[in-house]
Write an enzyme that holds these catalytic residues in place. Sequence first.
Site, mmCIF file in Angstrom:
data_model
loop_
_atom_site.group_PDB
_atom_site.id
_atom_site.type_symbol
_atom_site.label_atom_id
_atom_site.label_comp_id
_atom_site.label_asym_id
_atom_site.label_seq_id
_atom_site.Cartn_x
_atom_site.Cartn_y
_atom_site.Cartn_z
ATOM 1 N N ALA A 232 23.421 94.097 -10.385
ATOM 2 C CA ALA A 232 22.038 94.551 -10.526
ATOM 3 C C ALA A 232 21.199 93.474 -11.176
ATOM 4 O O ALA A 232 20.902 93.525 -12.353
ATOM 5 C CB ALA A 232 21.971 95.837 -11.352
ATOM 6 N N SER A 233 20.799 92.476 -10.392
ATOM 7 C CA SER A 233 19.881 91.440 -10.872
ATOM 8 C C SER A 233 18.867 91.170 -9.780
ATOM 9 O O SER A 233 19.121 91.414 -8.599
ATOM 10 C CB SER A 233 20.625 90.148 -11.224
ATOM 11 O OG SER A 233 21.548 90.349 -12.263
ATOM 12 N N ASN A 234 17.720 90.646 -10.179
ATOM 13 C CA ASN A 234 16.663 90.303 -9.232
ATOM 14 C C ASN A 234 16.239 88.856 -9.433
ATOM 15 O O ASN A 234 16.224 88.362 -10.564
ATOM 16 C CB ASN A 234 15.415 91.171 -9.447
ATOM 17 C CG ASN A 234 15.704 92.658 -9.480
ATOM 18 O OD1 ASN A 234 16.353 93.178 -8.578
ATOM 19 N ND2 ASN A 234 15.225 93.340 -10.503
#
Length: 766
Positions: A232-234
């Site tokens: 869960a990274s952007n």
Amino acid sequence: MAQRRGSGSSDAPGALGVTIRRDRWGISHVDAPSADAAFTAQGWVAADDRIWQMEWDRRRALGRWAEVVGMAGAREDAFFRRLGLSGIAQEDYSALQPRTKAMCEAYADGVNRWLTEHADALPDEFEHHLAPPEVWEPWHCVAVYKLRHIFMGTLTRKLWRGRIMAQAGPEAVMAIVGDVEADTAIVPGYGQRRHGPGDGPPPHLLADAATLLDASTADMAALAAAMDSDGASNSWALSGERTASGKPLLAGDPHRGIEFPNVYHQCHLSCDDFDAIGMGFPGVPGFPHFGHNAEVAWGITHGMCDDTDIFVERFAAGASLGEPWRSETLDIRGEGTVEMLCGSTPRGPVVLGDPSDGVALSLQWTGMFGPDTTFDALWPMLVAGSTAELIEAVRPWVLPVNNLLTADRAGAIAFKIRGRVVERSPASRWTPVPGTDEFAWDGRQPVPFEELPHWANPERGFLVTANNRTADGGPYISLDFAGPARHDRISELLAAMTGATVADMSRIHSDVTSLVAPKVLDLINEYAVECGHELSHTLLDMLADWDQRMTADSAAATVYSVIKRRLIEAIIERLGIAGAELGAAGWPPAAEASRMAAGAAVRMLCERNLDAVPGLDNPIARRMAASACVDETAAELTQRLGDDPQSWTWGRVHRMASPHPLASALTAARDLHPPVDGCAGDGDTVRQGGTAPETGERAIHGSVARYAFDLDDWDSSGWVVPHGVSGVRGSGHDLDQRQAWLDCELIPMSYSPEAVEAVSVDVREI
């Protein structure tokens, strides 16, 4: 009580000719006469801010955490001793380039200078240790880096699926993985398709492995504290044609389990060879993941690569084990010493189970399959002058596989997969496999760097990565990508953007619109038609009027989240992946198993794949289940939050805890835990606040940093971490970024000498 230390806490003799300016947030800006002096200063500053965190990571990597916390650390120590992480790190260090070793030597010198100067003034955590920290050796930098990444690959997911396979068979495993190839790819249309993620159903190779997996649950559950969650990274890059300045913007936010101290450390290093600012790992020189120098910026997200295989090894009962088996001694505080057997098979080290029982698990990992040359990329990254040079700089990168974005002042933006990708048998992708020559890695070669997916200067004017599927073609990467919701939402926002500024990047950071919510709500509206609770229809009306934004003040967001959680529970219970006998309370730890099960259930909801769920495979059953979920939500929230649904705001239940690992292990250290706050977002939104059914609506996963690099004016860039630059409770800089983080605001990332001078509040020489 030891004197409390923290950011900017000590004057030191001016032996290096280094000037350290601390800004108002305690962030160090180092001006050094040479690169070696800069890395020495980075080690000194890291120790000043994070010496206990560095000691914690080092002790775990060396298998010596139980010396501090007793039995709470014993099983974790046993895992890392059996893995041989210490020896692997030393071997990898010995193979590094001379320039890289010089970086680590200088960094270690800085740590040790600080330790000498502060022997009588260590942080409060050391009041709970039997001994002060030992000398920092250069290879320790490699050890702590590897520690931070071994659990970010597929070890956890394969063991979890292995439990499901052993008990429920291939169909259940296929159902929870879903249709990965239907998701949006980071690089559309890339290369030729080699083979699909699954290539058919997983073979049932574990028919008799359930006993082994059950026997190892205590060992595996004890690794909870060492795990670092994936997925869960952007990150995104915007070309100059879409920005106000005409130069690119590069922004993003890495997501992990939120802990105190925070995993990333903000710092600025300037010398004759480079002038770089970024977020590093305490204990590691340079800026491996996020930063910029005078010409080029870089940021990453986790590539979700399938980097680990687990093998079910068979041993002859009562057979003696000779070389390479060895005995090691664990020192356990309050318990004395324990002897343990460590050794390997042709597949890899045995890490779980007891060979004397006839069966155990061994492991192979890209981080120990050949020399790990990741650190050889650190210096070239610091001196790169363009996106092309930055991408070439990461050619030695091994661990972990990342989605790398980079932008330069000439206007280029680019994407590249970096890291060691090793393609194996399709059967290995799903679960543990038999310990036979068929599945060994012998003779396999990493995918050549040139064949790893890339994309530069796209016509659409932006690049986005969010742990989603890498590409339509090229080498096999994984079964375990994140869903496309965050990627698609960021792309949607960027596609409409012109004249963009750093402020617009912050608005993307703070976006809490869920692209999953409409799909879940469609199911609720279709099937929740037989509700019996008097409040249920009110709740459905609230959802009908809701804008699908997970804001802290939204009551409808709470209603949606709890109904979704109950739908998830209905799915995973009927699939048989919630009970302890299938791994939820064994391996991985309950909250992590629950998080993975929830992700699988959400995918099934979004894909409308409920026909694969026993007891939900017909419309009548779905109506009964959906209606029951709404009724149960009405009753639960009334009991928890009162009779007024409008007061059930998301921030009341979605609260961020940031546990201190020593405080979690020792009751006497409990006061080291930071406070708990409500926050916006959920696991499907750009602003991350991931939850797990096991822990209800508590945020267990989120942004451990946010950043936005302005390639036109570096001083317009910004960043923030959840707590502060210091890991010393009560130092003044341990929580001073917390409110900005909660408000989704960035603090200035001062870079030019003039900007640094303007924000400096403390200047010293070392």
